[in-house]
Every structure is written in C-alpha cells, then in structure tokens.
Design a protein around this motif. Sequence first.
Motif, PDB file in Angstrom:
ATOM      1  N   ASN A  41     -15.763  15.955  -9.189  1.00 24.51           N
ATOM      2  CA  ASN A  41     -15.078  15.063 -10.117  1.00 24.51           C
ATOM      3  C   ASN A  41     -14.212  14.027  -9.417  1.00 24.51           C
ATOM      4  O   ASN A  41     -13.363  14.369  -8.590  1.00 24.51           O
ATOM      5  N   LEU A  42     -14.445  12.772  -9.768  1.00 20.62           N
ATOM      6  CA  LEU A  42     -13.496  11.704  -9.498  1.00 20.62           C
ATOM      7  C   LEU A  42     -12.570  11.620 -10.713  1.00 20.62           C
ATOM      8  O   LEU A  42     -12.806  12.266 -11.733  1.00 20.62           O
ATOM      9  N   TYR A  43     -11.516  10.813 -10.601  1.00 19.98           N
ATOM     10  CA  TYR A  43     -10.643  10.582 -11.744  1.00 19.98           C
ATOM     11  C   TYR A  43     -10.779   9.131 -12.171  1.00 19.98           C
ATOM     12  O   TYR A  43     -10.689   8.224 -11.339  1.00 19.98           O
ATOM     13  N   ILE A  44     -11.025   8.924 -13.465  1.00 18.59           N
ATOM     14  CA  ILE A  44     -11.267   7.575 -13.959  1.00 18.59           C
ATOM     15  C   ILE A  44     -10.339   7.220 -15.112  1.00 18.59           C
ATOM     16  O   ILE A  44      -9.851   8.093 -15.831  1.00 18.59           O
ATOM     17  N   VAL A  45     -10.122   5.919 -15.271  1.00 19.11           N
ATOM     18  CA  VAL A  45      -9.481   5.363 -16.465  1.00 19.11           C
ATOM     19  C   VAL A  45     -10.586   4.652 -17.227  1.00 19.11           C
ATOM     20  O   VAL A  45     -11.084   3.617 -16.786  1.00 19.11           O
ATOM     21  N   PRO A  46     -11.026   5.196 -18.367  1.00 17.80           N
ATOM     22  CA  PRO A  46     -12.155   4.601 -19.086  1.00 17.80           C
ATOM     23  C   PRO A  46     -11.725   3.427 -19.965  1.00 17.80           C
ATOM     24  O   PRO A  46     -10.603   3.376 -20.465  1.00 17.80           O
ATOM     25  N   MET A  47     -12.643   2.505 -20.147  1.00 11.73           N
ATOM     26  CA  MET A  47     -12.409   1.314 -20.949  1.00 11.73           C
ATOM     27  C   MET A  47     -11.972   1.655 -22.374  1.00 11.73           C
ATOM     28  O   MET A  47     -11.125   0.973 -22.955  1.00 11.73           O
ATOM     29  N   LYS A  99     -18.677   0.108 -21.097  1.00  9.14           N
ATOM     30  CA  LYS A  99     -18.244   1.365 -20.494  1.00  9.14           C
ATOM     31  C   LYS A  99     -17.912   1.155 -19.017  1.00  9.14           C
ATOM     32  O   LYS A  99     -18.458   1.805 -18.130  1.00  9.14           O
ATOM     33  N   ARG A 100     -16.983   0.244 -18.802  1.00  4.85           N
ATOM     34  CA  ARG A 100     -16.464   0.035 -17.448  1.00  4.85           C
ATOM     35  C   ARG A 100     -15.239   0.930 -17.258  1.00  4.85           C
ATOM     36  O   ARG A 100     -14.570   1.304 -18.219  1.00  4.85           O
ATOM     37  N   CYS A 101     -14.948   1.263 -16.017  1.00  7.73           N
ATOM     38  CA  CYS A 101     -13.811   2.132 -15.758  1.00  7.73           C
ATOM     39  C   CYS A 101     -13.173   1.806 -14.415  1.00  7.73           C
ATOM     40  O   CYS A 101     -13.761   1.114 -13.578  1.00  7.73           O
ATOM     41  N   LEU A 102     -11.971   2.302 -14.233  1.00  5.37           N
ATOM     42  CA  LEU A 102     -11.303   2.289 -12.935  1.00  5.37           C
ATOM     43  C   LEU A 102     -11.515   3.656 -12.301  1.00  5.37           C
ATOM     44  O   LEU A 102     -11.278   4.688 -12.945  1.00  5.37           O
ATOM     45  N   VAL A 103     -11.983   3.678 -11.073  1.00  3.61           N
ATOM     46  CA  VAL A 103     -12.154   4.927 -10.335  1.00  3.61           C
ATOM     47  C   VAL A 103     -11.010   5.023  -9.335  1.00  3.61           C
ATOM     48  O   VAL A 103     -10.882   4.186  -8.437  1.00  3.61           O
ATOM     49  N   ILE A 104     -10.173   6.027  -9.507  1.00  6.06           N
ATOM     50  CA  ILE A 104      -8.926   6.136  -8.748  1.00  6.06           C
ATOM     51  C   ILE A 104      -9.162   6.758  -7.377  1.00  6.06           C
ATOM     52  O   ILE A 104      -9.860   7.761  -7.245  1.00  6.06           O
ATOM     53  N   ALA A 105      -8.541   6.168  -6.351  1.00  3.36           N
ATOM     54  CA  ALA A 105      -8.677   6.693  -4.984  1.00  3.36           C
ATOM     55  C   ALA A 105      -7.512   6.193  -4.141  1.00  3.36           C
ATOM     56  O   ALA A 105      -6.756   5.305  -4.551  1.00  3.36           O
ATOM     57  N   ASP A 106      -7.383   6.766  -2.949  1.00  2.00           N
ATOM     58  CA  ASP A 106      -6.447   6.198  -1.970  1.00  2.00           C
ATOM     59  C   ASP A 106      -7.116   6.068  -0.605  1.00  2.00           C
ATOM     60  O   ASP A 106      -6.451   5.807   0.394  1.00  2.00           O
ATOM     61  N   HIS A 175      -4.303  -6.992  -9.773  1.00  2.00           N
ATOM     62  CA  HIS A 175      -4.165  -8.046 -10.778  1.00  2.00           C
ATOM     63  C   HIS A 175      -5.338  -8.044 -11.768  1.00  2.00           C
ATOM     64  O   HIS A 175      -5.185  -8.461 -12.931  1.00  2.00           O
ATOM     65  N   TRP A 176      -6.530  -7.561 -11.326  1.00  2.00           N
ATOM     66  CA  TRP A 176      -7.724  -7.628 -12.164  1.00  2.00           C
ATOM     67  C   TRP A 176      -8.077  -6.316 -12.837  1.00  2.00           C
ATOM     68  O   TRP A 176      -9.049  -6.251 -13.592  1.00  2.00           O
ATOM     69  N   GLU A 177      -7.312  -5.269 -12.605  1.00  2.00           N
ATOM     70  CA  GLU A 177      -7.665  -3.965 -13.170  1.00  2.00           C
ATOM     71  C   GLU A 177      -7.677  -3.987 -14.698  1.00  2.00           C
ATOM     72  O   GLU A 177      -8.606  -3.465 -15.331  1.00  2.00           O
ATOM     73  N   GLU A 178      -6.654  -4.577 -15.293  1.00  2.00           N
ATOM     74  CA  GLU A 178      -6.591  -4.638 -16.757  1.00  2.00           C
ATOM     75  C   GLU A 178      -7.754  -5.442 -17.322  1.00  2.00           C
ATOM     76  O   GLU A 178      -8.341  -5.082 -18.348  1.00  2.00           O
ATOM     77  N   ASP A 179      -8.099  -6.531 -16.646  1.00  2.00           N
ATOM     78  CA  ASP A 179      -9.213  -7.362 -17.107  1.00  2.00           C
ATOM     79  C   ASP A 179     -10.531  -6.593 -17.058  1.00  2.00           C
ATOM     80  O   ASP A 179     -11.384  -6.764 -17.935  1.00  2.00           O
ATOM     81  N   TRP A 180     -10.720  -5.784 -16.014  1.00  2.00           N
ATOM     82  CA  TRP A 180     -11.959  -5.023 -15.889  1.00  2.00           C
ATOM     83  C   TRP A 180     -12.165  -4.099 -17.080  1.00  2.00           C
ATOM     84  O   TRP A 180     -13.300  -3.837 -17.495  1.00  2.00           O
TER      85      TRP A 180
END
Length: 240
Positions: A41-47, A99-106, A175-180
């Motif tokens: 599992n990755l951790y995502i923020v879904p659209m 169904k775009r998302c942010l995939v969280i990582a460091d 800056h573009w995360e919210e737009d995605w």
Amino acid sequence: MCFSTTLRKSERDVTKRFQAKLSVQLEFTPYYHLNGFTHGNLYIVPMEEPDSIYPSMWGYIPPFGMDDPNGFMKRYNTLNARSESVFSSNTYKHSIHDKRCLVIADGFHEPHHHKNISYPYFCHYKDDSLFAFAGLYSELDNELFSCTILTVEANERFEFIHNKKKRMPLILDEHWEEDWLSPDLHELGIKELIKAGFTTSEIEAYPISRNLYKRGIDTNNEIAITKVDYPELNEQGSLF
C-alpha cells in the motif's frame, strides 16, 4: 520509472502536510523501502475526497481487470503510467479525467547503469520533506483502492541517473497539487500540468547499497537511504 518508494515521516507529519485525515482506521506504517512488485500500500489523496488519505494498492487495476485483479497483475505491470499515452490507453483513460490522486512519499529509488551493472540511487528533496507524485487510482470496492504513478521523459538531471530508460516520476510542485485534484481541470489543462508541473524544489540523489535489488535481504531499513561510495561511479561525475 518508479518502482520503489520511501515514506518515513510520522502520521502527524503526513496529515499536517496534506491537510487531510486518515480515512481508514488502520495503523499508519512508515517505511524505508516499498518495492512496487510486492503490490503493497501507498498512501493517496484521491480526487473525490481531497481532505482524506487512503491506503492504496500499488498497481492500478482498470475496470476491465476488476473481475480478476490477481490475474490482471500477473499479466500487466501498472506500477507506472506513461503520461504521453494516458488519454488513449485502454488501461488509464478511464481515470485520467476524474480519478487523479496525489501519491504521498518522501523519497524513491531509480536505477543507474554503469558497464552493465545496475546501481540504485536514492532520490529525495534536499530538505527531506514530503512531496506528492501525480497518480491515478481506481476503486476496487468500498475504501479499497489501486493506484499508479505517472512518469514523464527525464530531464537533464534525471537522464544522468536513469540513463537506460530515461524516465522520471512526475513529482508535482506543491503549487500544483490542488489543481491536479480539481474536477474543473479538463484535458488541455491536465496536459499542460503534466508538461509544466514538475517540482522546482531541490532534489538530492546518491547511490545506495546494491542489496536493494537482492532477494532474501531486509531492505525496509536505513540501508535503503544510506549513501554508498562506489569509486567506479565517482569517475562519471554528477549533476546532483
């Protein structure tokens, strides 16, 4: 390509950075090394829920593969999606619009080839802060997701590392995360964001132990981020 990631930050750091809460009440588990081929599992923020963070199986399952997810994963590698073809691909065109998302990582790992030998490089922000890959997801069942990370053609710096395939994951500038995640972003805007949305933050990259590629070795520890000095690589110089 991006088949290996790190997420070493605490639950508090992650939820604060993305202004979102964990929606599945399971223990948050940081990791030094997640091998995508294990389909962990990755951790995502879904659209659809930009204020929520969900665990998501790494390896996108399209609608036509949902009757037999295990069989689909054996036949296809969907850990990454080529950004150039997501609008035409039978696999990803179902998700690129809504169904775009942010995939969280460091951090993440990329292979570098020197004289037919592969060396893993650890890549992360210079300040080691959190970031988000541009991703796509599908919902397999209630609160059960699968996802993939978009890749783009490598820039000059990543061409030095990923010198065989010459690809890199699309790390979104904050800056573009919210737009995605915006439902108002249409095809032209999505394409422009893919083209121009790569991070402007400083990235550090260096070689680590080749044990990362070996079976039977526990790599979910500091071995996955600890620099190793290879004299043969020093001769090449570095762009990082």
